[in-house]
Write a protein that holds these residues in place. Structure first.
Motif, PDB file in Angstrom:
ATOM      1  N   ASP A  30      -7.575  -5.538  -1.673  1.00  0.00           N
ATOM      2  CA  ASP A  30      -8.165  -4.565  -1.961  1.00  0.00           C
ATOM      3  C   ASP A  30      -7.967  -3.471  -0.666  1.00  0.00           C
ATOM      4  O   ASP A  30      -8.402  -2.521  -0.713  1.00  0.00           O
ATOM      5  N   THR A  31      -7.139  -4.000   0.223  1.00  0.00           N
ATOM      6  CA  THR A  31      -6.492  -2.935   1.197  1.00  0.00           C
ATOM      7  C   THR A  31      -5.762  -1.721   0.829  1.00  0.00           C
ATOM      8  O   THR A  31      -5.011  -1.717  -0.059  1.00  0.00           O
ATOM      9  N   ASP A  32      -6.082  -0.368   1.345  1.00  0.00           N
ATOM     10  CA  ASP A  32      -5.486   0.495   0.827  1.00  0.00           C
ATOM     11  C   ASP A  32      -3.852   0.421   1.081  1.00  0.00           C
ATOM     12  O   ASP A  32      -3.321  -0.054   2.142  1.00  0.00           O
ATOM     13  N   PRO A  33      -3.021   0.964  -0.121  1.00  0.00           N
ATOM     14  CA  PRO A  33      -1.589   0.823  -0.035  1.00  0.00           C
ATOM     15  C   PRO A  33      -0.978   1.542   1.149  1.00  0.00           C
ATOM     16  O   PRO A  33      -0.103   0.773   1.754  1.00  0.00           O
ATOM     17  N   LYS A  34      -1.270   2.638   1.712  1.00  0.00           N
ATOM     18  CA  LYS A  34      -0.874   3.214   2.880  1.00  0.00           C
ATOM     19  C   LYS A  34      -0.974   2.284   4.097  1.00  0.00           C
ATOM     20  O   LYS A  34      -0.249   2.321   4.955  1.00  0.00           O
ATOM     21  N   GLU A  35      -2.091   1.771   4.325  1.00  0.00           N
ATOM     22  CA  GLU A  35      -2.608   0.653   5.201  1.00  0.00           C
ATOM     23  C   GLU A  35      -1.584  -0.646   5.028  1.00  0.00           C
ATOM     24  O   GLU A  35      -0.997  -1.073   6.056  1.00  0.00           O
ATOM     25  N   ILE A  36      -1.476  -1.174   3.879  1.00  0.00           N
ATOM     26  CA  ILE A  36      -0.615  -2.105   3.757  1.00  0.00           C
ATOM     27  C   ILE A  36       0.898  -1.784   4.235  1.00  0.00           C
ATOM     28  O   ILE A  36       1.588  -2.527   4.736  1.00  0.00           O
ATOM     29  N   ARG A  37       1.475  -0.588   3.841  1.00  0.00           N
ATOM     30  CA  ARG A  37       2.864  -0.224   4.037  1.00  0.00           C
ATOM     31  C   ARG A  37       2.855  -0.010   5.560  1.00  0.00           C
ATOM     32  O   ARG A  37       3.931  -0.182   6.185  1.00  0.00           O
ATOM     33  N   GLN A  38       1.786   0.427   6.316  1.00  0.00           N
ATOM     34  CA  GLN A  38       1.666   0.543   7.793  1.00  0.00           C
ATOM     35  C   GLN A  38       2.200  -0.599   8.459  1.00  0.00           C
ATOM     36  O   GLN A  38       2.645  -0.893   9.372  1.00  0.00           O
ATOM     37  N   ARG A  39       1.169  -1.657   7.987  1.00  0.00           N
ATOM     38  CA  ARG A  39       1.145  -3.076   8.524  1.00  0.00           C
ATOM     39  C   ARG A  39       2.653  -3.814   8.457  1.00  0.00           C
ATOM     40  O   ARG A  39       3.162  -4.021   9.427  1.00  0.00           O
ATOM     41  N   PHE A  40       3.114  -3.292   7.425  1.00  0.00           N
ATOM     42  CA  PHE A  40       4.492  -3.870   7.119  1.00  0.00           C
ATOM     43  C   PHE A  40       5.490  -3.186   8.063  1.00  0.00           C
ATOM     44  O   PHE A  40       6.366  -3.830   8.657  1.00  0.00           O
ATOM     45  N   GLU A 120       4.662  -3.899  -7.937  1.00  0.00           N
ATOM     46  CA  GLU A 120       3.969  -2.707  -7.526  1.00  0.00           C
ATOM     47  C   GLU A 120       3.896  -2.911  -6.135  1.00  0.00           C
ATOM     48  O   GLU A 120       3.711  -1.836  -5.225  1.00  0.00           O
ATOM     49  N   LEU A 121       3.827  -4.034  -5.832  1.00  0.00           N
ATOM     50  CA  LEU A 121       3.496  -4.431  -4.204  1.00  0.00           C
ATOM     51  C   LEU A 121       4.717  -3.972  -3.485  1.00  0.00           C
ATOM     52  O   LEU A 121       4.745  -3.397  -2.263  1.00  0.00           O
ATOM     53  N   CYS A 122       5.918  -4.621  -3.938  1.00  0.00           N
ATOM     54  CA  CYS A 122       7.112  -3.982  -3.434  1.00  0.00           C
ATOM     55  C   CYS A 122       7.535  -2.618  -3.392  1.00  0.00           C
ATOM     56  O   CYS A 122       8.182  -2.112  -2.401  1.00  0.00           O
ATOM     57  N   ASP A 123       7.213  -1.902  -4.380  1.00  0.00           N
ATOM     58  CA  ASP A 123       7.235  -0.571  -4.433  1.00  0.00           C
ATOM     59  C   ASP A 123       6.391   0.203  -3.169  1.00  0.00           C
ATOM     60  O   ASP A 123       6.954   1.031  -2.761  1.00  0.00           O
ATOM     61  N   VAL A 124       5.413  -0.300  -3.025  1.00  0.00           N
ATOM     62  CA  VAL A 124       4.496   0.146  -1.935  1.00  0.00           C
ATOM     63  C   VAL A 124       5.328  -0.082  -0.671  1.00  0.00           C
ATOM     64  O   VAL A 124       5.397   0.727   0.266  1.00  0.00           O
TER      65      VAL A 124
END
Length: 305
Positions: A30-40, A120-124
């Motif tokens: 449930d982490t915000d997609p922007k945060e997921i992308r930043q962590r990556f 959808e995850l990899c799109d993010v």
């Protein structure tokens, strides 16, 4: 998880010093997609526990281990994934590459690896629409196996750097069963980036993708740490092309087989490497699914690339 049970960990037969191994950072679904992308962007990996439902994992285990049972490699209930200690794969199977292709293209596996959720995850993570490669790497690792430390760029970045690897756990994989590890921040280290520059494992045949140093030696030299965790069914780790990674040793005394799979997603706008796309992909060397360690009987040595 703030610590790891080091006594359960073996890396090429050695127990790593506690300062060289640490838990992966976990990212909840449930982490915000922007945060997921930043962590990556920061770490070159994200670990998402419980990404896939257990019934999806169970279906994959049933499909894969039933086929290995046909090859005499499983004892007891196939879905338990217990190695028999022997193999009749060469005796029972006419074409080992075709055998592994059939397993790798099973619908129960493909509905996970090519799922809308992974799209959808990899799109993010890549910031644009993605497409999965058709060729995937399924691994059944029995006692004594490990994946040597390497990066994926020499295999999959020939056409574009906008590629990620998705590693999926198809079972309960405690530390002594040999889960994935990544080497912390290794993608940023000059020694690593210099070694990977313009490297292509299929073209540069005088050089191996696997490092000659053990993971412990390399962690001491850079310096860095091995990040890992007790993987559960359906857990996913996505990482970039330049991040060094491998697996811990499978030293499970009950002979359980570690089942995992990795697949690559790339930006849809980028050129596609024909080795990994299409109805009959040739793979890295052109030998199709027969080139993979998964096609090798469980009682024979894996090759090193």
């Amino acid at each position: 998880m703030n610590s790891l049970a080091i006594k359960d960990v073996k890396v090429i037969g050695e127990t790593p010093p506690p300062q060289l191994i640490a838990p992966m950072r976990e990212t909840s679904l449930d982490t915000d997609p922007k945060e997921i992308r930043q962590r990556f962007a920061d770490d070159a990996y994200v670990c998402l526990p419980g990404f896939f439902a257990k019934d999806n994992v169970s279906a994959v285990r049933e499909a894969v281990f039933t086929r290995l049972d046909e090859a005499g490699e499983i004892q007891g209930t196939p879905s338990d994934g217990i190695y028999s200690g022997t193999s009749q794969r060469r005796e029972n199977i006419a074409d080992l590459g075709e055998f592994w292709r059939e397993i790798s293209e099973n619908w129960s596996l493909r509905r996970v690896t090519h799922s809308r959720a992974l799209h959808e995850l990899c799109d993010v993570l890549l910031g644009e629409p993605c497409i999965p490669q058709d060729y995937l790497f399924l691994r059944a690792a029995n006692f004594g196996r490990q994946t040597l430390i390497h990066s994926d760029s020499g295999f999959f970045a020939r056409m574009t750097d906008k590629v990620v690897t998705v590693w999926i756990s198809f079972g309960d994989i405690p530390l002594h069963l040999g889960p994935l590890f990544v080497m912390e921040k290794s993608h940023q280290h000059p020694r690593v980036t210099d070694a990977l520059a313009d490297f292509d494992v299929a073209r540069d045949k005088d050089k191996k993708a696997s490092w000659s140093e053990t993971p412990i030696e390399l962690a001491e030299q850079l310096p860095s740490r091995l990040l890992t965790r007790h993987m559960k069914p359906g857990d996913v780790v996505v990482f970039g092309m330049h991040l060094l990674h491998g697996s811990l040793d499978n030293v499970d005394p009950s002979q359980r087989i570690r089942l995992s799979c990795d697949i690559r997603y790339q930006a849809q706008s980028e050129p596609q490497d024909p080795r990994y796309f299409g109805p009959h992909p040739g793979g890295t060397t052109g030998a199709g699914y027969g080139e993979l360690v998964g096609a090798i009987p469980l009682n024979e040595e894996w090759h090193i690339r």
